[in-house]
Design a protein around this motif. Structure first.
Motif, mmCIF file in Angstrom:
data_model
loop_
_atom_site.group_PDB
_atom_site.id
_atom_site.type_symbol
_atom_site.label_atom_id
_atom_site.label_comp_id
_atom_site.label_asym_id
_atom_site.label_seq_id
_atom_site.Cartn_x
_atom_site.Cartn_y
_atom_site.Cartn_z
ATOM 1 N N LEU B 4 0.835 -1.209 0.000
ATOM 2 C CA LEU B 4 0.000 0.000 0.000
ATOM 3 C C LEU B 4 0.867 1.256 0.000
ATOM 4 O O LEU B 4 0.569 2.233 -0.687
ATOM 5 N N THR B 5 1.955 1.207 0.763
ATOM 6 C CA THR B 5 2.883 2.348 0.763
ATOM 7 C C THR B 5 3.412 2.588 -0.649
ATOM 8 O O THR B 5 3.424 3.724 -1.141
ATOM 9 N N THR B 6 3.827 1.507 -1.299
ATOM 10 C CA THR B 6 4.355 1.618 -2.668
ATOM 11 C C THR B 6 3.297 2.201 -3.604
ATOM 12 O O THR B 6 3.582 3.086 -4.415
ATOM 13 N N ASP B 7 2.078 1.690 -3.483
ATOM 14 C CA ASP B 7 0.989 2.168 -4.346
ATOM 15 C C ASP B 7 0.725 3.661 -4.126
ATOM 16 O O ASP B 7 0.585 4.429 -5.084
ATOM 17 N N ILE B 8 0.647 4.054 -2.840
ATOM 18 C CA ILE B 8 0.355 5.465 -2.530
ATOM 19 C C ILE B 8 1.448 6.365 -3.107
ATOM 20 O O ILE B 8 1.176 7.404 -3.700
ATOM 21 N N ARG B 9 2.697 5.923 -2.967
ATOM 22 C CA ARG B 9 3.804 6.733 -3.491
ATOM 23 C C ARG B 9 3.717 6.886 -5.001
ATOM 24 O O ARG B 9 3.913 7.976 -5.539
ATOM 25 N N SER B 10 3.412 5.796 -5.681
ATOM 26 C CA SER B 10 3.410 5.906 -7.152
ATOM 27 C C SER B 10 2.215 6.735 -7.639
ATOM 28 O O SER B 10 2.338 7.496 -8.600
ATOM 29 N N ILE B 11 1.102 6.619 -6.929
ATOM 30 C CA ILE B 11 -0.054 7.458 -7.297
ATOM 31 C C ILE B 11 0.286 8.938 -7.069
ATOM 32 O O ILE B 11 0.041 9.801 -7.919
ATOM 33 N N ALA B 12 0.898 9.214 -5.910
ATOM 34 C CA ALA B 12 1.248 10.591 -5.568
ATOM 35 C C ALA B 12 2.249 11.162 -6.566
ATOM 36 O O ALA B 12 2.114 12.306 -7.033
ATOM 37 N N ARG B 13 3.237 10.330 -6.930
ATOM 38 C CA ARG B 13 4.268 10.798 -7.867
ATOM 39 C C ARG B 13 3.632 11.195 -9.196
ATOM 40 O O ARG B 13 3.908 12.245 -9.752
ATOM 41 N N LYS B 14 2.731 10.348 -9.663
ATOM 42 C CA LYS B 14 2.070 10.584 -10.949
ATOM 43 C C LYS B 14 1.240 11.881 -10.901
ATOM 44 O O LYS B 14 1.295 12.705 -11.814
ATOM 45 N N LEU B 15 0.505 12.051 -9.812
ATOM 46 C CA LEU B 15 -0.346 13.249 -9.692
ATOM 47 C C LEU B 15 0.485 14.532 -9.691
ATOM 48 O O LEU B 15 0.105 15.536 -10.289
ATOM 49 N N LEU B 16 1.653 14.467 -9.029
ATOM 50 C CA LEU B 16 2.509 15.654 -8.971
ATOM 51 C C LEU B 16 3.205 15.879 -10.315
ATOM 52 O O LEU B 16 3.294 17.010 -10.802
#
Lengths: 343, 317
Positions: B4-16
């Motif tokens: 979940l941590t990995t998923d949240i990071r990749s989603i956040a990275r993409k949004l930014l």
């Protein structure tokens, strides 16, 4: 003038406290529900001495959250005022932690300095502080970094240290003499004295200095207008936990609670974290957001108080560290600022 | 958890990266064992700060009102419900918020963990699937995760976000409807007993307002306790003032409280704040069939008027 150290056996503590309660008001750590609080005790059995620290600081014993300054009555152009009289009976603040005892030193300076506050000073003069050294400090404790220590005697009149089945009791000043004269206290033997030294060394060594503050005052002056404060405080909820649980925070508000022509003027704790703290009558607020309010808290503790009262407004008790709902850790904030970390 | 941590990071990275949002509000590791805390990520290189574990207990929706920029917010079930209410109450705009939904297995109550090992001090904690492994200077102990959850998480029936734009991980099995079993005893009390209970609880209050400030739905520009012209209530910890504060706050949240438990978690002195909120939640459900924060289209029962609203208690009490 320091009295010689003595021994207080744990099995005899209850009878000692029993006698104390007969003569004085005794405030000590007690368990209320799930938390430890400093409260006036009626029986020695209430006292809990194996505790990390009390949830609230003991400042409320000398500086209550709500205190009547006077009662008034106004009738037909005549006004009468009554001032509360303090109980003649002395007080003992028993078993508080060294950080909290040290915190009283700051309150002494603020309330007993140039502007003498009779309400605080009266109670303080009447109070004997018996502190209990920490043999197992919390991970959130940072007293060493603030100039104190787990076995600091500053602010205490009598200092106790747990060495197993007994306490070593060190008289710090003449205020402790009456207590040490009690039959409970025994002569200190060399073996116990050596044990006490060992406990002191171990508890000091178990703590890690976590806060760099050598250049803090000059960095704070330099960084006052830096945008870094916004970053540091973005998660701050603006509640009053840090200030209300703090053993040194002492800001207050004065207000009248009136019913018709009678009422009382009271002093209540206030917090620099609240919007109303600096709200002016015009509606203008010079500290409109948590950024300015949080900055004030840090500036007051680590810049203004060292200058005006020669000690910081922090004794490293760690309450604001453990109780902040968003873990906004003052140790990290101060460390970052003292390194001069601008945005 | 790690996934979940990995998923949240990749989603956040993409949004930014795609400049869909200016800030991602999520959680980072805290400064002590058993703590995670809110964090605000604005740069791609900072997304590595984001974590997900059993200590992400803060209701991040509380940071939403008054924001001007576009935000992404890591949202548990309760967070998403608070966001729904905030949007309905026009404190945030739907198009301003991207919800990174995270199915939530309940958050761990650190006071419960600490009570389990007291007086020993916890120096390290490691969370595995269903256990929490604690380490101190002279002990190691494993505790079952499900025994350690916050009260609000135990009664939560919406572990999955009710509204999300992107989901991290897989949805969990939804729970049965709320039975309100936690307030059965309170409900069964006489009004005198209830008054005694509430009085005893609010007696602990130190007026720090952490409950109010942690609450995602307590966003009034001026809280009634802060009003000075006129002053509605006194400023001390007198029982009359603390009681009024808690009762008024509870009533103001009737039909709006999403039962996230942020108030109770923030309280430093253990006031049972949620009892009142839960009672009102139950009443609102019984009277209006309404549960707060479930849908953007439902009208809030206490924010509307119908000609057939019951009024016998007003005209013929």
């Amino acid at each position: 003038m320091s009295s010689p150290s003595k021994i207080l056996r744990k099995v005899r503590l209850a009878s000692f406290l029993e006698r104390l309660i007969q003569e004085r008001q005794v405030f000590a750590p007690v368990r209320e529900g799930e938390v430890i609080l400093i409260r006036e005790i009626e029986s020695p059995s209430q006292v809990v001495l194996e505790y990390p620290n009390a949830k609230e600081s003991p400042k409320s014993v000398l500086f209550p959250q709500r205190e009547t300054l006077f009662w008034y009555r106004a009738e037909k152009g005549k006004a009468e005022v009554d001032i509360p009289r303090d109980k003649e009976q002395g007080r003992v603040l028993f078993g508080i932690r060294p950080c909290d005892a040290r915190g009283l030193l700051l309150l002494d300076k603020v309330f007993g300095g140039d502007c003498r506050d009779p309400y605080y000073v009266g109670k303080r003069a009447n109070t004997v502080v018996v502190s209990l050294g920490c043999d197992d400090p919390n991970p959130s404790c940072f007293c060493l970094s603030m100039g104190g220590g787990p076995c600091s005697k500053e602010g205490s009149d009598l200092f106790l240290l747990d060495v197993g089945d007994r306490y070593v009791a060190e008289g710090v000043n003449e205020k402790s003499a009456a207590l040490l004269a009690d039959e409970t206290f025994e002569k200190l033997d060399e073996e116990t004295a050596a044990l006490a030294e060992k406990v002191k060394r171990a508890s000091g060594a178990s703590m890690h200095p976590v806060v760099l503050k050598e250049k803090l005052v000059e960095q704070l002056e330099r960084l006052f207008n830096d945008p870094v404060w916004k970053d540091l405080t973005e998660s701050c909820l603006g509640c009053g936990i840090c200030t209300y649980l703090c053993p040194t925070c002492h800001c207050f508000d004065l207000c009248d609670e009136a019913a018709g022509t009678t009422g009382e003027r009271i002093r209540v704790w206030d917090s620099c974290q609240f919007p109303l703290f600096t709200q002016q009558a015009s509606g203008f607020n010079p500290r409109p957001t948590v950024k300015e309010r949080f900055r004030q808290r840090i500036m007051h503790k680590f810049s203004y108080l060292p200058e005006t009262q020669t000690m910081p407004g922090c004794v490293g008790c760690g309450r604001c560290v453990t109780e902040c709902p968003v873990n906004l850790d003052i140790r990290e904030v101060v460390t970052s600022l003292s390194k001069g970390n601008a945005r | 958890m790690r996934q979940l941590t990995t998923d949240i990071r990749s989603i956040a990275r993409k949004l930014l990266q795609e400049k869909k949002v200016q800030v991602v509000i999520g959680f980072e590791r805290g400064s002590m064992p058993l703590r995670s805390r809110p964090c605000f990520v604005r740069k791609e290189e900072d997304v590595e700060r984001l974590v997900w574990d059993g200590f992400c207990e803060n209701t991040l929706a509380a940071y939403l009102p008054k924001r001007k920029e576009k935000v992404a917010i890591v949202a548990k079930g309760c967070d998403s419900r608070a966001v729904v209410e905030l949007i309905k109450e026009k404190q945030a705009q739907r198009e301003q918020v991207i919800l990174i939904g995270v199915p939530c297995r309940g958050m761990i109550d650190r006071t419960r963990v600490e009570a389990n090992v007291a007086p020993k001090r916890i120096l390290q904690a490691e969370e595995r699937e269903d256990v929490l492994i604690l380490k101190g200077s002279d002990f190691e102990q494993a505790l079952s995760r499900s025994d350690l959850l916050h009260d609000s998480c135990k009664t939560c029936t919406h572990p999955n976000p009710v509204l999300h734009d992107v989901l991290a991980g897989q949805p969990l099995v939804e729970k049965d409807g709320d039975s309100f079993s936690d307030i059965e005893a309170f409900d069964a009390m006489t009004s005198e007993e209830r008054w005694a209970y509430v009085s005893k609880e609010v007696d602990k209050c130190i007026r720090c307002y952490a409950c109010r400030n942690a609450c995602p739905l307590c966003y009034c520009p001026e809280c009634f306790v802060d009003a000075s012209l006129p002053r509605w209530i006194g400023k001390s910890t007198d029982a009359s003032d603390t009681t009024i504060f808690h009762l008024m706050r509870a009533y103001h949240l009737a039909g709006r409280c999403v039962s996230c438990g942020a108030c109770e978690r923030a309280c430093p002195v253990g006031v049972d704040i949620r009892k009142l909120n839960r009672k009102l939640q139950k009443d609102v459900k019984a009277l209006f069939g309404y549960e707060a924060g479930l849908s953007l289209d439902e009208t809030s029962p206490l924010a509307t008027f119908r000609p057939d609203d019951p009024e016998h208690f007003i005209v013929n009490p």
